[in-house]
Motif scaffolding. Structure first.
Motif, PDB file in Angstrom:
ATOM      1  N   UNK A 126     -20.168   9.185   9.828  1.00 60.44           N
ATOM      2  CA  UNK A 126     -18.749   9.105   9.472  1.00 60.44           C
ATOM      3  C   UNK A 126     -18.506   9.856   8.167  1.00 60.44           C
ATOM      4  N   UNK A 127     -17.407  10.609   8.129  1.00 60.93           N
ATOM      5  CA  UNK A 127     -17.046  11.341   6.925  1.00 60.93           C
ATOM      6  C   UNK A 127     -15.902  10.679   6.171  1.00 60.93           C
ATOM      7  N   UNK A 128     -14.966  10.108   6.913  1.00 63.24           N
ATOM      8  CA  UNK A 128     -13.845   9.453   6.238  1.00 63.24           C
ATOM      9  C   UNK A 128     -13.255   8.377   7.124  1.00 63.24           C
ATOM     10  N   UNK A 129     -12.748   7.348   6.471  1.00 60.52           N
ATOM     11  CA  UNK A 129     -11.980   6.296   7.141  1.00 60.52           C
ATOM     12  C   UNK A 129     -10.795   5.961   6.251  1.00 60.52           C
ATOM     13  N   UNK A 130      -9.621   5.872   6.858  1.00 56.61           N
ATOM     14  CA  UNK A 130      -8.421   5.459   6.127  1.00 56.61           C
ATOM     15  C   UNK A 130      -7.651   4.479   7.003  1.00 56.61           C
ATOM     16  N   UNK A 131      -7.219   3.371   6.393  1.00 51.51           N
ATOM     17  CA  UNK A 131      -6.449   2.356   7.114  1.00 51.51           C
ATOM     18  C   UNK A 131      -5.094   2.204   6.437  1.00 51.51           C
ATOM     19  N   UNK A 132      -4.026   2.444   7.209  1.00 51.41           N
ATOM     20  CA  UNK A 132      -2.655   2.276   6.724  1.00 51.41           C
ATOM     21  C   UNK A 132      -2.038   1.045   7.369  1.00 51.41           C
ATOM     22  N   UNK A 133      -1.477   0.182   6.546  1.00 53.59           N
ATOM     23  CA  UNK A 133      -0.793  -1.020   7.035  1.00 53.59           C
ATOM     24  C   UNK A 133       0.546  -1.121   6.321  1.00 53.59           C
ATOM     25  N   UNK A 134       1.608  -1.180   7.094  1.00 55.13           N
ATOM     26  CA  UNK A 134       2.955  -1.237   6.524  1.00 55.13           C
ATOM     27  C   UNK A 134       3.182  -0.123   5.506  1.00 55.13           C
ATOM     28  N   UNK A 135       2.747   1.079   5.882  1.00 53.85           N
ATOM     29  CA  UNK A 135       2.927   2.304   5.078  1.00 53.85           C
ATOM     30  C   UNK A 135       2.093   2.325   3.799  1.00 53.85           C
ATOM     31  N   UNK A 136       1.116   1.457   3.684  1.00 49.95           N
ATOM     32  CA  UNK A 136       0.260   1.429   2.502  1.00 49.95           C
ATOM     33  C   UNK A 136      -1.196   1.630   2.910  1.00 49.95           C
ATOM     34  N   UNK A 137      -1.914   2.391   2.093  1.00 50.11           N
ATOM     35  CA  UNK A 137      -3.355   2.510   2.301  1.00 50.11           C
ATOM     36  C   UNK A 137      -3.993   1.209   1.843  1.00 50.11           C
ATOM     37  N   UNK A 138      -4.624   0.509   2.757  1.00 49.99           N
ATOM     38  CA  UNK A 138      -5.294  -0.747   2.385  1.00 49.99           C
ATOM     39  C   UNK A 138      -6.811  -0.578   2.379  1.00 49.99           C
ATOM     40  N   UNK A 139      -7.304   0.541   2.880  1.00 54.32           N
ATOM     41  CA  UNK A 139      -8.731   0.851   2.786  1.00 54.32           C
ATOM     42  C   UNK A 139      -8.905   2.356   2.940  1.00 54.32           C
ATOM     43  N   UNK A 140      -9.845   2.911   2.193  1.00 54.67           N
ATOM     44  CA  UNK A 140     -10.110   4.352   2.247  1.00 54.67           C
ATOM     45  C   UNK A 140     -11.509   4.596   1.716  1.00 54.67           C
ATOM     46  N   UNK A 151       2.981   8.018  -1.957  1.00 56.32           N
ATOM     47  CA  UNK A 151       2.406   8.273  -0.646  1.00 56.32           C
ATOM     48  C   UNK A 151       2.831   7.132   0.286  1.00 56.32           C
ATOM     49  N   UNK A 152       3.174   7.411   1.537  1.00 55.47           N
ATOM     50  CA  UNK A 152       2.957   8.649   2.284  1.00 55.47           C
ATOM     51  C   UNK A 152       4.127   9.633   2.265  1.00 55.47           C
ATOM     52  N   UNK A 153       5.262   9.271   1.643  1.00 54.16           N
ATOM     53  CA  UNK A 153       6.455  10.106   1.737  1.00 54.16           C
ATOM     54  C   UNK A 153       6.600  11.080   0.583  1.00 54.16           C
ATOM     55  N   UNK A 154       5.678  11.022  -0.359  1.00 52.36           N
ATOM     56  CA  UNK A 154       5.701  11.945  -1.480  1.00 52.36           C
ATOM     57  C   UNK A 154       4.313  12.123  -2.052  1.00 52.36           C
ATOM     58  N   UNK A 155       4.245  12.773  -3.199  1.00 53.92           N
ATOM     59  CA  UNK A 155       2.959  13.110  -3.802  1.00 53.92           C
ATOM     60  C   UNK A 155       2.506  12.131  -4.872  1.00 53.92           C
ATOM     61  N   UNK A 156       3.341  11.157  -5.207  1.00 51.87           N
ATOM     62  CA  UNK A 156       2.963  10.190  -6.232  1.00 51.87           C
ATOM     63  C   UNK A 156       1.982   9.168  -5.673  1.00 51.87           C
ATOM     64  N   UNK A 157       1.170   8.549  -6.556  1.00 49.21           N
ATOM     65  CA  UNK A 157       0.272   7.487  -6.081  1.00 49.21           C
ATOM     66  C   UNK A 157       1.078   6.353  -5.451  1.00 49.21           C
ATOM     67  N   UNK A 158       0.505   5.712  -4.456  1.00 49.44           N
ATOM     68  CA  UNK A 158       1.211   4.606  -3.825  1.00 49.44           C
ATOM     69  C   UNK A 158       1.292   3.426  -4.781  1.00 49.44           C
ATOM     70  N   UNK A 159       2.292   2.590  -4.586  1.00 46.89           N
ATOM     71  CA  UNK A 159       2.467   1.410  -5.410  1.00 46.89           C
ATOM     72  C   UNK A 159       1.420   0.372  -5.044  1.00 46.89           C
ATOM     73  N   UNK A 160       0.853  -0.268  -6.073  1.00 48.31           N
ATOM     74  CA  UNK A 160      -0.120  -1.328  -5.821  1.00 48.31           C
ATOM     75  C   UNK A 160       0.563  -2.475  -5.094  1.00 48.31           C
ATOM     76  N   UNK A 161       0.064  -2.806  -3.934  1.00 50.99           N
ATOM     77  CA  UNK A 161       0.641  -3.876  -3.118  1.00 50.99           C
ATOM     78  C   UNK A 161      -0.484  -4.686  -2.502  1.00 50.99           C
ATOM     79  N   UNK A 162      -0.392  -5.983  -2.624  1.00 53.36           N
ATOM     80  CA  UNK A 162      -1.375  -6.875  -2.012  1.00 53.36           C
ATOM     81  C   UNK A 162      -0.687  -7.646  -0.897  1.00 53.36           C
TER      82      UNK A 162
END
Length: 448
Positions: free
Chosen positions: A161-175, A123-134
């Protein structure tokens, strides 16, 4: 029956007739909203009836409606005190459609062809889980606190609120999701749909089909001053056409969404109250001109029109959960009725964050992205081309380059280029009950 009771009965009957006649449009709108929203929730978003009644349809006067649900036909009929009933049917591929007396049961509708191409990428460009990145520059404790603070405590119904998602540098950093929702839940975008509609014109311009400064060229406007209205004016909500965008009364927008079979025709009939390009007036009717008759005339067939939304935008960027609903005439309701998961709404934000490029494919030109995020000449820095802006500092503690897709009751996709951020928030409450400035400020400040 004694005379007193007889006179009382006559008075009651007169009152019922008077109320029915006087408030007929309101009853029509209330039952239309109730049936349409319930049908979309049940058959599109796979919600349960109780949660829809208590949450999405749980406010006056919508909560006064009663329902008959046909799971075989996939229809919902809403009634209000027996004075008015309205029916919505669900059609696979098109969503829930309000029908009228002209509707013939079993009618066949054209539906869009879709290509769901799964890509073996994270994710976000495919269906696989995103790579763990800190990321060392992200204070995850501050970030999680900011996200948590946007949700209600147990038993509260303040922020909803029903949902919150934060993307930083193409990675989900909070959801985070409220109880009953998760990353597979379809969220109604309401007017976030307008930004999708606007993007289609960026695609058409990139393909050379239109030039936005050209006149819209509608036949109904050919003999008066409306002939001067351009695509640019419509995209900017700067047409000068009369329109009343009030959701809690009988207004142009509620009559359009819940009384009309062909919503794209409503604003076409309105007259000028100002000069084109000189009067900003937010209008769902204007967007439905863009998403219905104007867009439709770009295609040889209705099937091509239906397919275009998905092949050139929605499925092209992997928003495979998304669906845009149509009216009874078969035209997309580009002002108000797109659904997608929170993660897929975030993909749309990423398209703009990356200046129209989706993983190496240029969907719209970077100049279009700049155009969409540039203030109109009359909106005081609040609006661009089917996007809301912060250019005038409306949210004082948020970067001024932030712009967003906004929807009724607090649906948002925020794009903040200077911070490489996309933030999605969905819910049932908007400003001022939900503190957008504080919410975004705390997220931005968690990244050093």
């Amino acid at each position: 029956m004694n005379k007193k009771r007889k006179y009382l009965l006559i008075v009651v009957l007169i009152c019922i007739i008077y109320l029915g006649y006087t408030y007929y449009p309101a009853l029509n709108i209330v039952t239309g909203y109730a049936s349409k929203n319930m049908a979309s929730g049940l058959f599109l978003a796979n919600r349960d009836r109780l949660s829809m009644e208590k949450q999405d349809n749980g406010f006056l006067p919508i909560n006064l409606a009663s329902y008959q649900i046909d799971t075989i036909e996939k229809s919902v009929t809403a009634s209000l005190f027996g004075l008015m009933t309205r029916k919505a049917i669900y059609v696979d591929g098109l969503g829930a459609i309000l029908v009228n007396d002209d509707y013939v049961k079993g009618r066949k509708f054209k539906v869009p062809n879709r290509i769901f191409s799964k890509k073996m990428m994270p994710y976000p460009y495919g269906e696989l889980p995103q790579k763990d990145t800190i990321f060392g520059e992200v204070n995850y404790d501050k970030l999680q606190k900011a996200v948590n603070n946007s949700f209600d405590e147990a038993g509260e119904k303040k922020q909803q609120t029903r949902s919150v998602l934060v993307l930083y540098k193409d990675h989900i950093i909070a959801e985070k999701y409220a109880d009953g929702f998760d990353d597979s839940s379809l969220m109604h975008g309401w007017s976030m749909t307008k930004s999708l509609t606007g993007t289609l014109y960026g695609i058409l311009q990139r393909q050379g089909s239109i030039e936005i400064n050209e006149k819209a060229g509608l036949e109904a406007w050919a003999e008066d001053e409306r002939q001067h209205i351009t695509y640019n004016d419509l995209l900017h909500m700067n047409s000068g056409l009369a329109w009343d965008e009030e959701y809690f009364n009988i207004s142009d927008v509620t009559k359009m969404l819940y009384l009309e079979s062909d919503m794209g025709q409503v604003q076409i009939a309105n007259q000028l109250v100002g000069e084109p390009d000189q009067l900003w007036n937010y209008s769902s009717g204007t967007t439905n001109i863009l998403s219905g008759p104007l867009l439709r005339k770009e295609f040889d067939s209705h099937q091509d029109y239906l397919d275009f939304w998905y092949s050139e935008l929605i499925d092209k960027i992997g928003m495979h959960s998304a669906l845009v609903e149509t009216d009874l005439a078969g035209n997309y309701i580009g002002s108000s009725y797109a659904w997608a998961t929170t993660r897929d709404w975030a993909k749309f934000g990423l398209l703009y964050l990356h200046e129209g490029n989706w993983n190496g494919v240029q969907v719209v030109d970077s100049s279009w992205v700049q155009y969409a995020a540039t203030p109109t000449n009359t909106s005081e820095g609040r609006y661009g081309a089917q996007f809301w802006l912060n250019a005038g500092g409306y949210h004082p503690d948020v970067p001024k380059d932030m712009y967003s897709s906004n929807g009724f009751k607090g649906q948002y996709v925020f794009i903040i280029p200077s911070r490489n951020l996309v933030v999605v928030r969905t819910g049932l409450v908007s400003e001022p009950k939900f503190d957008l400035n504080g919410f975004l400020r705390d997220i931005v400040n968690s990244i050093e």
